[in-house]
Design a protein around this motif. Structure first.
Motif, short mmCIF file in Angstrom:
data_model
loop_
_atom_site.label_atom_id
_atom_site.label_comp_id
_atom_site.label_asym_id
_atom_site.label_seq_id
_atom_site.Cartn_x
_atom_site.Cartn_y
_atom_site.Cartn_z
N THR A 104 -2.53 -27.81 -47.55
CA THR A 104 -2.11 -28.22 -46.21
C THR A 104 -0.63 -28.58 -46.15
O THR A 104 0.07 -28.17 -45.23
CB THR A 104 -2.96 -29.43 -45.74
N LYS A 105 -0.14 -29.34 -47.13
CA LYS A 105 1.27 -29.75 -47.14
C LYS A 105 2.19 -28.53 -47.23
O LYS A 105 3.19 -28.44 -46.53
CB LYS A 105 1.54 -30.70 -48.30
N LYS A 119 1.50 -25.49 -46.32
CA LYS A 119 1.37 -24.76 -45.06
C LYS A 119 2.24 -25.40 -43.98
O LYS A 119 2.91 -24.70 -43.22
CB LYS A 119 -0.09 -24.74 -44.63
N GLN A 120 2.26 -26.73 -43.93
CA GLN A 120 3.08 -27.43 -42.94
C GLN A 120 4.57 -27.16 -43.17
O GLN A 120 5.31 -26.93 -42.22
CB GLN A 120 2.82 -28.94 -43.03
N ILE A 121 4.98 -27.18 -44.42
CA ILE A 121 6.40 -26.93 -44.75
C ILE A 121 6.79 -25.52 -44.34
O ILE A 121 7.85 -25.29 -43.76
CB ILE A 121 6.66 -27.16 -46.25
N GLU A 127 5.42 -23.66 -42.00
CA GLU A 127 5.45 -23.57 -40.54
C GLU A 127 6.71 -24.22 -39.96
O GLU A 127 7.30 -23.71 -39.02
CB GLU A 127 4.19 -24.22 -39.95
N GLN A 128 7.14 -25.35 -40.54
CA GLN A 128 8.34 -26.04 -40.06
C GLN A 128 9.60 -25.21 -40.30
O GLN A 128 10.55 -25.28 -39.53
CB GLN A 128 8.49 -27.39 -40.76
#
Length: 54
Positions: free
Chosen positions: A3-4, A6-8, A10-11
């Motif tokens: 998840t972490k 994936k968030q990076i 996307e950002q």
């Protein structure tokens, strides 16, 4: 994917660039993305190795 991570990704989507992979075919270099579907599958099955000095 975590998840972490994936968030990076996307950002930072706007900062990412496309990476072209080239391979040597019959004495010259060609981008893998230009291969037909069969050749792309064959490329994925290749075994990578590192040559060591004698």
């Amino acid at each position: 994917m975590q998840t972490k991570t994936k968030q990076i990704l996307e950002q930072n989507q706007e900062l990412r660039t496309k990476c072209l992979v080239y391979t040597r075919v019959m004495g010259y270099h060609r981008p893998v993305e230009s291969f037909n579907i069969g050749k792309k599958g064959e490329h994925k099955q290749r075994i990578h190795f590192k040559e060591v000095k004698c």
